[in-house]
Each structure stands twice: as C-alpha cells, then as structure tokens.
Design a protein around this motif. Structure first.
Motif, PDB file in Angstrom:
ATOM      1  N   HIS A   6      14.600  -9.078 -63.273  1.00  0.00           N
ATOM      2  CA  HIS A   6      14.408  -7.673 -63.647  1.00  0.00           C
ATOM      3  C   HIS A   6      13.471  -6.966 -62.669  1.00  0.00           C
ATOM      4  N   CYS A   7      12.340  -7.622 -62.341  1.00  0.00           N
ATOM      5  CA  CYS A   7      11.362  -7.004 -61.433  1.00  0.00           C
ATOM      6  C   CYS A   7      11.606  -7.370 -59.973  1.00  0.00           C
ATOM      7  N   ASN A   8      12.449  -8.375 -59.733  1.00  0.00           N
ATOM      8  CA  ASN A   8      12.759  -8.833 -58.375  1.00  0.00           C
ATOM      9  C   ASN A   8      11.508  -9.321 -57.647  1.00  0.00           C
ATOM     10  N   ILE A   9      10.712 -10.120 -58.352  1.00  0.00           N
ATOM     11  CA  ILE A   9       9.516 -10.695 -57.748  1.00  0.00           C
ATOM     12  C   ILE A   9       9.528 -12.199 -57.949  1.00  0.00           C
ATOM     13  N   GLU A  10       8.841 -12.893 -57.076  1.00  0.00           N
ATOM     14  CA  GLU A  10       8.710 -14.341 -57.183  1.00  0.00           C
ATOM     15  C   GLU A  10       7.354 -14.677 -57.788  1.00  0.00           C
ATOM     16  N   ILE A  11       7.321 -15.624 -58.700  1.00  0.00           N
ATOM     17  CA  ILE A  11       6.098 -16.007 -59.406  1.00  0.00           C
ATOM     18  C   ILE A  11       5.759 -17.433 -59.010  1.00  0.00           C
ATOM     19  N   THR A  12       4.540 -17.640 -58.518  1.00  0.00           N
ATOM     20  CA  THR A  12       4.176 -18.933 -57.949  1.00  0.00           C
ATOM     21  C   THR A  12       3.532 -19.889 -58.950  1.00  0.00           C
ATOM     22  N   ASP A  13       3.221 -19.419 -60.180  1.00  0.00           N
ATOM     23  CA  ASP A  13       2.654 -20.349 -61.151  1.00  0.00           C
ATOM     24  C   ASP A  13       3.761 -20.893 -62.056  1.00  0.00           C
TER      25      ASP A  13
END
Length: 222
Positions: A6-13
C-alpha cells in the motif's frame, strides 16, 4: 525483509504490519524505498517510559509524605499521583500500544482526562464546576472532533458511526446525574446530548445507504 504494497516501502525489522498504514506486509527482496528499522526507537521509548514510572513513584512517595506532614485540608498528593498515572497511561496506551484503534485511543484518553478534572474538583473541596461544565464540554469537544475526522477521512466516514452511538450514551450521563442533583447546570448538558443525537441522525440521513450498511454490519443485521 518485508514490503508494504500500500505504501510501497520496505521495512527492515520483523514487524508483520506496516508502521504507517497498519496493513499486513509481504516479503519482498526487490525494492528501492526503505523504511528504517524501528525497533531501536521503540526500545528507547519503552526505556523512557520505565524511567518516568520510576521517577514518578519516587516523587509521589515524597508528595504523599509532604501532604501528610503539612496537611491543610487539600489532598494535593492525590492530584499529582493521578496526574502521573494519567501521563503513564497516555504513554503506554496511546503511544506504545500499536494494536488499539486511534478512535478508541482518542475517546478513552478524553474520558479519563475528564475524570481527572473531576478528581481535581473533588480534592479541592468540590464546587461542581467539573461535572457542570467540563464533563459536557468534553463531550461536545469529542463531537466536534468526530465531525472534523469525518471530513478528513471522507472515504471511510461511516466508520465513525459506532463512535457517535457511544457518544449518545456518554452524553446521557450528565442527564442521569441531574436526577441525583449532582449536575445542576442543565443547559450545557442538554446541548451536549442533543448535539450527539443530531450528529448520529444526520450521519444516518445524509449517509443514506452506506450508513445503513455500516449499521447492519456492526450489529450483524440482515
């Protein structure tokens, strides 16, 4: 590594929901937009809250002693203790709790804030201003906030209907207190109740089919 579609972001945790939109994330190794690891920030917030709790306990013990030693008819240490508890509750429930809905957070914090003001009124001798003005005034403030939130979140305005129903029941509390002569100023309490009712009725009428569908879904009606 996860990605929010939805936000087109990558999450590293290792979280399973997006910190921005709360949507479920998917595993994806190929993305350019990266969201920083939020674990370290969360750990610092938890540490700050624990430090605050420790310091608050020490201060409250000192305040209770001073209030007992130099008592002049006002239990001001009860006010400070409730204030510390309210701040801690804000930190734990509103800031660190990611599971609670923001609508529930807003209503709960407002409700406990009103109770805190009533406690202050009781501790300083009770003059009735808290239940006559602050209580209905706080309810009117919540009604106004609901209207603003519905305009801001126009695509999902019908999700506030249950909050409006809750406000009708909460606004009836000052009217009930009139029967026991606890609330003596009837005008503002009556206005708060009428505004809550009109807000709900207006939402149902103007919202038409979407509002009725939301009510049916909430109350499991066919």
């Amino acid at each position: 590594m996860s990605k929010c579609r939805h936000c087109n972001i990558e999450i590293t945790d290792d979280t399973q929901v997006c910190p921005l939109c709360r949507c479920v994330v998917e595993v994806d190794e190929h993305t350019d937009n990266r969201y920083p690891d939020i674990r370290f920030r969360t750990q610092k917030l938890h540490l700050a809250v624990r430090i605050f709790l420790f310091v608050a306990i020490i201060l409250e013990v000192l305040f209770v002693y001073l209030n007992y030693k130099f008592y002049h008819g006002i239990l001001w240490s009860l006010i400070t203790g409730a204030g510390f508890a309210y701040i801690y509750f804000i930190a734990r429930f509103a800031i660190l709790n990611d599971n609670a809905d923001y609508r529930a957070k807003f209503l709960t914090l407002t409700f406990f804030g009103i109770l805190y003001v009533i406690l202050i009124d009781v501790c300083i001798g009770y003059h009735g201003w808290s239940v006559n003005f602050v209580l209905p005034g706080g309810l009117l403030f919540v009604d106004l906030a609901i209207v603003i939130l519905m305009f801001v979140n126009r695509r999902n305005w019908q999700s506030y209907i249950m909050l409006e129903i809750s406000m009708i029941f909460l606004s009836a509390i000052p009217l009930l207190l009139m029967k026991f002569h606890i609330v003596t100023e009837t005008f503002i309490s009556g206005v708060a109740f009428v505004v809550s009712v009109l807000l709900f009725v207006g939402t149902v009428i103007i919202g038409d089919r979407r509002a009725r569908m939301e009510l049916k879904r909430r109350f499991h009606m066919r």
